[in-house]
Write a protein that holds these residues in place. Structure first.
Motif, PDB file in Angstrom:
ATOM      1  N   THR A  34     -13.228  42.275  -2.660  1.00 45.37           N
ATOM      2  CA  THR A  34     -12.996  41.915  -1.258  1.00 45.37           C
ATOM      3  C   THR A  34     -12.080  42.910  -0.553  1.00 45.37           C
ATOM      4  O   THR A  34     -11.995  42.907   0.679  1.00 45.37           O
ATOM      5  N   THR A  35     -11.374  43.760  -1.324  1.00 46.17           N
ATOM      6  CA  THR A  35     -10.469  44.736  -0.714  1.00 46.17           C
ATOM      7  C   THR A  35     -11.167  46.065  -0.412  1.00 46.17           C
ATOM      8  O   THR A  35     -10.557  46.958   0.165  1.00 46.17           O
ATOM      9  N   ILE A  36     -12.433  46.210  -0.798  1.00 44.17           N
ATOM     10  CA  ILE A  36     -13.107  47.500  -0.679  1.00 44.17           C
ATOM     11  C   ILE A  36     -13.459  47.858   0.769  1.00 44.17           C
ATOM     12  O   ILE A  36     -13.125  48.944   1.248  1.00 44.17           O
ATOM     13  N   PRO A  37     -14.138  46.972   1.520  1.00 43.24           N
ATOM     14  CA  PRO A  37     -14.596  47.376   2.862  1.00 43.24           C
ATOM     15  C   PRO A  37     -13.577  47.068   3.960  1.00 43.24           C
ATOM     16  O   PRO A  37     -12.597  46.344   3.745  1.00 43.24           O
ATOM     17  N   GLU A  38     -13.832  47.613   5.145  1.00 46.39           N
ATOM     18  CA  GLU A  38     -13.081  47.234   6.324  1.00 46.39           C
ATOM     19  C   GLU A  38     -13.495  45.822   6.722  1.00 46.39           C
ATOM     20  O   GLU A  38     -14.591  45.367   6.411  1.00 46.39           O
ATOM     21  N   PRO A  39     -12.620  45.073   7.437  1.00 45.88           N
ATOM     22  CA  PRO A  39     -12.947  43.695   7.801  1.00 45.88           C
ATOM     23  C   PRO A  39     -14.266  43.559   8.554  1.00 45.88           C
ATOM     24  O   PRO A  39     -15.018  42.617   8.313  1.00 45.88           O
ATOM     25  N   GLU A  40     -14.569  44.503   9.445  1.00 45.57           N
ATOM     26  CA  GLU A  40     -15.784  44.380  10.247  1.00 45.57           C
ATOM     27  C   GLU A  40     -17.060  44.626   9.439  1.00 45.57           C
ATOM     28  O   GLU A  40     -18.165  44.330   9.902  1.00 45.57           O
TER      29      GLU A  40
ATOM     30  N   ASP B  55     -22.491  40.301   9.614  1.00 45.00           N
ATOM     31  CA  ASP B  55     -21.290  40.565  10.403  1.00 45.00           C
ATOM     32  C   ASP B  55     -21.545  40.512  11.906  1.00 45.00           C
ATOM     33  O   ASP B  55     -20.676  40.877  12.694  1.00 45.00           O
ATOM     34  N   ARG B  56     -22.711  40.056  12.318  1.00 50.57           N
ATOM     35  CA  ARG B  56     -23.048  39.956  13.734  1.00 50.57           C
ATOM     36  C   ARG B  56     -22.813  38.560  14.300  1.00 50.57           C
ATOM     37  O   ARG B  56     -22.960  38.348  15.504  1.00 50.57           O
ATOM     38  N   PHE B  57     -22.453  37.601  13.422  1.00 47.48           N
ATOM     39  CA  PHE B  57     -22.368  36.212  13.853  1.00 47.48           C
ATOM     40  C   PHE B  57     -21.067  35.558  13.395  1.00 47.48           C
ATOM     41  O   PHE B  57     -20.409  36.029  12.462  1.00 47.48           O
TER      42      PHE B  57
ATOM     43  N   SER C 220     -13.958  28.481  13.238  1.00 47.51           N
ATOM     44  CA  SER C 220     -14.773  29.525  13.859  1.00 47.51           C
ATOM     45  C   SER C 220     -14.136  30.872  13.548  1.00 47.51           C
ATOM     46  O   SER C 220     -12.949  31.075  13.802  1.00 47.51           O
ATOM     47  N   LEU C 221     -14.901  31.796  12.990  1.00 49.06           N
ATOM     48  CA  LEU C 221     -14.389  33.108  12.582  1.00 49.06           C
ATOM     49  C   LEU C 221     -15.234  34.186  13.247  1.00 49.06           C
ATOM     50  O   LEU C 221     -16.360  34.450  12.832  1.00 49.06           O
ATOM     51  N   THR C 222     -14.676  34.798  14.280  1.00 48.68           N
ATOM     52  CA  THR C 222     -15.432  35.796  15.050  1.00 48.68           C
ATOM     53  C   THR C 222     -14.675  37.103  15.207  1.00 48.68           C
ATOM     54  O   THR C 222     -15.158  38.017  15.881  1.00 48.68           O
ATOM     55  N   GLU C 223     -13.470  37.221  14.569  1.00 44.70           N
ATOM     56  CA  GLU C 223     -12.687  38.438  14.755  1.00 44.70           C
ATOM     57  C   GLU C 223     -13.414  39.679  14.258  1.00 44.70           C
ATOM     58  O   GLU C 223     -13.170  40.787  14.734  1.00 44.70           O
ATOM     59  N   HIS C 224     -14.305  39.500  13.286  1.00 45.52           N
ATOM     60  CA  HIS C 224     -15.038  40.634  12.713  1.00 45.52           C
ATOM     61  C   HIS C 224     -16.182  41.091  13.601  1.00 45.52           C
ATOM     62  O   HIS C 224     -16.761  42.158  13.381  1.00 45.52           O
TER      63      HIS C 224
ATOM     64  N   ARG D 285     -18.898  33.277  11.322  1.00 45.91           N
ATOM     65  CA  ARG D 285     -19.090  32.899   9.916  1.00 45.91           C
ATOM     66  C   ARG D 285     -19.467  31.411   9.793  1.00 45.91           C
ATOM     67  O   ARG D 285     -20.313  31.047   8.976  1.00 45.91           O
ATOM     68  N   ARG D 286     -18.820  30.550  10.582  1.00 43.45           N
ATOM     69  CA  ARG D 286     -19.101  29.125  10.472  1.00 43.45           C
ATOM     70  C   ARG D 286     -20.547  28.813  10.834  1.00 43.45           C
ATOM     71  O   ARG D 286     -21.231  28.078  10.112  1.00 43.45           O
ATOM     72  N   SER D 287     -21.020  29.379  11.924  1.00 46.65           N
ATOM     73  CA  SER D 287     -22.392  29.105  12.350  1.00 46.65           C
ATOM     74  C   SER D 287     -23.387  29.591  11.304  1.00 46.65           C
ATOM     75  O   SER D 287     -24.360  28.889  10.971  1.00 46.65           O
ATOM     76  N   LEU D 288     -23.135  30.790  10.760  1.00 50.44           N
ATOM     77  CA  LEU D 288     -24.048  31.348   9.767  1.00 50.44           C
ATOM     78  C   LEU D 288     -24.044  30.508   8.492  1.00 50.44           C
ATOM     79  O   LEU D 288     -25.100  30.253   7.883  1.00 50.44           O
ATOM     80  N   LEU D 289     -22.854  30.043   8.076  1.00 49.38           N
ATOM     81  CA  LEU D 289     -22.756  29.201   6.890  1.00 49.38           C
ATOM     82  C   LEU D 289     -23.536  27.907   7.081  1.00 49.38           C
ATOM     83  O   LEU D 289     -24.288  27.481   6.190  1.00 49.38           O
ATOM     84  N   GLN D 290     -23.383  27.278   8.246  1.00 51.54           N
ATOM     85  CA  GLN D 290     -24.045  26.001   8.478  1.00 51.54           C
ATOM     86  C   GLN D 290     -25.562  26.139   8.513  1.00 51.54           C
ATOM     87  O   GLN D 290     -26.290  25.289   7.994  1.00 51.54           O
ATOM     88  N   VAL D 291     -26.053  27.209   9.122  1.00 50.01           N
ATOM     89  CA  VAL D 291     -27.504  27.423   9.176  1.00 50.01           C
ATOM     90  C   VAL D 291     -28.061  27.688   7.781  1.00 50.01           C
ATOM     91  O   VAL D 291     -29.058  27.086   7.358  1.00 50.01           O
ATOM     92  N   ALA D 292     -27.413  28.598   7.048  1.00 52.29           N
ATOM     93  CA  ALA D 292     -27.896  28.949   5.707  1.00 52.29           C
ATOM     94  C   ALA D 292     -27.834  27.747   4.771  1.00 52.29           C
ATOM     95  O   ALA D 292     -28.741  27.532   3.954  1.00 52.29           O
ATOM     96  N   TYR D 293     -26.781  26.939   4.910  1.00 54.14           N
ATOM     97  CA  TYR D 293     -26.632  25.792   4.010  1.00 54.14           C
ATOM     98  C   TYR D 293     -27.647  24.692   4.320  1.00 54.14           C
ATOM     99  O   TYR D 293     -28.139  24.004   3.415  1.00 54.14           O
ATOM    100  N   ALA D 294     -27.959  24.520   5.608  1.00 55.99           N
ATOM    101  CA  ALA D 294     -28.999  23.558   5.979  1.00 55.99           C
ATOM    102  C   ALA D 294     -30.347  23.979   5.390  1.00 55.99           C
ATOM    103  O   ALA D 294     -31.108  23.148   4.870  1.00 55.99           O
ATOM    104  N   LEU D 295     -30.644  25.280   5.437  1.00 55.49           N
ATOM    105  CA  LEU D 295     -31.895  25.776   4.856  1.00 55.49           C
ATOM    106  C   LEU D 295     -31.885  25.612   3.334  1.00 55.49           C
ATOM    107  O   LEU D 295     -32.925  25.328   2.726  1.00 55.49           O
ATOM    108  N   PHE D 296     -30.712  25.773   2.725  1.00 56.78           N
ATOM    109  CA  PHE D 296     -30.596  25.567   1.282  1.00 56.78           C
ATOM    110  C   PHE D 296     -30.933  24.125   0.915  1.00 56.78           C
ATOM    111  O   PHE D 296     -31.652  23.863  -0.061  1.00 56.78           O
ATOM    112  N   ALA D 297     -30.411  23.166   1.688  1.00 58.69           N
ATOM    113  CA  ALA D 297     -30.717  21.758   1.438  1.00 58.69           C
ATOM    114  C   ALA D 297     -32.215  21.499   1.568  1.00 58.69           C
ATOM    115  O   ALA D 297     -32.808  20.770   0.760  1.00 58.69           O
TER     116      ALA D 297
END
Length: 418
Positions: free
Chosen positions: A331-337, A72-74, A189-193, A76-88
């Motif tokens: 997905t309804t359990i925690p607060e968005p942040e 939740d510090r980054f 880009s998703l940074t509201e959280h 979402r798009r950037s984190l997804l792209q980095v993690a997915y590149a490492l997965f490949a």
């Protein structure tokens, strides 16, 4: 708080995330039918091969737990792209492994990257889809399992037979590269959280509070119980069919293709029903219905193969159908942040439940005469008991969101597109 996308981009995003999950699930599933080839290639025992399979789940769980400290510090798009590149890259490492120890390390690396990707995907879904439509969205994401069973695993088996065991992992590298490129254009880009940066000294205490919050603990208990019960049955179906019922190993792909095709058609329907009638209520109904196929498959009489295919389709529909409303509810359990951190921790609990369930389920089995497997019926009764516990316990799982059935409303106007 959700980010509003126009309907076309929202649907495109959901299917792209489903394809991302497809590659992760295929990476995990395809190892099992490749077992004979891998054991021959590296001259290893079945126990060593089992270690290569289990190290993925273990590292996946550790990765999910660790991700709760940073997800939740980054953006979402950037984190997804980095993690997915490492997965490949992890799949490339699997394909190029020259000995068993390198393969073991590559599978651990794949677990570390794959474990966090599922959490990121569900966090993105939660960020862009309102809770009243999240069941349908989760149904689309869950079709990833269907696609893996219909196309991914059979394609991997065929490629492995034709070009060698490493070919399916090279296919995954190519697919991941194409999906990664599409993600750079489709994922917003998703940074509201992202709020004020948490000092490093506070990360572990905050993780402790996340893991011990009563409503989170109740959700974790639901996840663990469901997945443990699930794995008392699922991993042993193929060995029992081959050893006890004379099903040829090459015929197993037809069972999974039938099950995958059926769930591809039903996952989204279940998701829409969960939105309409409530996620808890839908979970309870499907969980109770699932008792019948669970007890039937663990006490299976002699059946013609065509009947097995038809039954397996129904079995997969019901078993996967339990997961759709449960995942949407979580997905309804925690607060968005804290949503990403919670889902990461929940992924770790899920991996733990799967590992313990499979291990404990194996302890109940024994070798019978002529290579048969005995004791599978006990697994069915334990799985049924776990399922009944979840039917009762799900009523205690509540969070900051809501689970009221959706009310008919006019289509919302599009606010903006990111």
């Amino acid at each position: 708080m959700t980010t509003t996308l126009n309907p076309l981009r929202e649907r495109t995003l959901l299917w792209l995330l489903a394809l991302t999950q497809f590659t992760v699930i295929m990476d995990f599933m395809v190892m099992m039918p490749l077992g004979p080839q891998i054991m021959h290639a590296f001259s290893i025992t079945p126990t060593q091969f089992a270690a290569a399979v289990s190290v993925y789940s273990l590292c996946s769980g550790l990765s999910g737990l660790f991700a709760a400290t940073y997800i939740d510090r980054f953006d979402r798009r950037s984190l997804l792209q980095v993690a997915y590149a490492l997965f490949a890259l992890s799949n490339l490492a699997c394909a190029l492994a020259g000995n068993f120890h390198l393969l073991l390390a590559a599978r651990a690396f794949a677990g570390l990257t794959g474990g966090v990707l599922g959490s990121i995907v569900m966090a993105i879904v939660s960020d862009v889809i309102p809770v009243t439509r999240r069941g349908a969205a989760t149904g689309i994401i869950m079709t990833a399992f269907s696609m893996a069973a219909i196309a991914g695993v059979p394609a991997g088996v065929l490629l492995g037979a034709r070009f060698g065991w490493s070919a399916p992992f090279l296919l995954l590298v190519a697919l991941s590269a194409a999906i990664w490129c599409a993600g750079t254009r489709v994922v917003p880009s998703l940074t509201e959280h992202v709020g004020e940066r948490t000092p490093l000294s506070q990360i572990l205490p905050r993780l402790g509070r996340l893991l011990t919050l009563p409503r989170h603990l109740k959700a974790f208990a639901l996840t663990f119980t469901m997945m443990a019960g699930h794995m008392f049955v699922i991993p042993f179906i193929s060995p029992v069919l081959v050893a006890n019922h004379g099903v040829a190993p090459r015929q197993l792909s037809w069972l999974y293709m039938a099950g995958g095709a059926a769930t591809f058609l039903t996952s989204r329907v279940v998701g829409r029903l969960a939105d309409r009638y409530g996620k808890r209520q839908m979970f309870r109904v499907i969980a109770v219905v699932s008792l019948v196929p669970v007890l039937f498959v663990t006490h299976l009489p002699a059946l013609p193969f065509a009947a097995l295919v038809a039954f397996f389709a129904f079995f997969m529909v019901v078993m996967s159908g339990r997961m759709v409303p449960m995942q949407a509810l979580l997905t309804t359990i925690p607060e968005p942040e804290r949503r990403g951190a919670f889902l990461s921790a929940n992924s770790a609990v899920q991996a733990l439940g799967m590992g313990i369930g499979a291990w404990a389920g194996g302890l109940l089995l024994a070798s019978g005469p002529n290579g048969t497997i005995t004791g599978y019926g006990y697994n069915g009764w334990v799985a049924a008991a776990f399922t009944l516990v979840t039917v009762v316990w799900v009523g205690h799982v509540k969070g900051t969101g809501h689970d009221a059935p959706a009310r008919p409303e006019a289509a919302p106007a599009v606010a903006q597109s990111h």
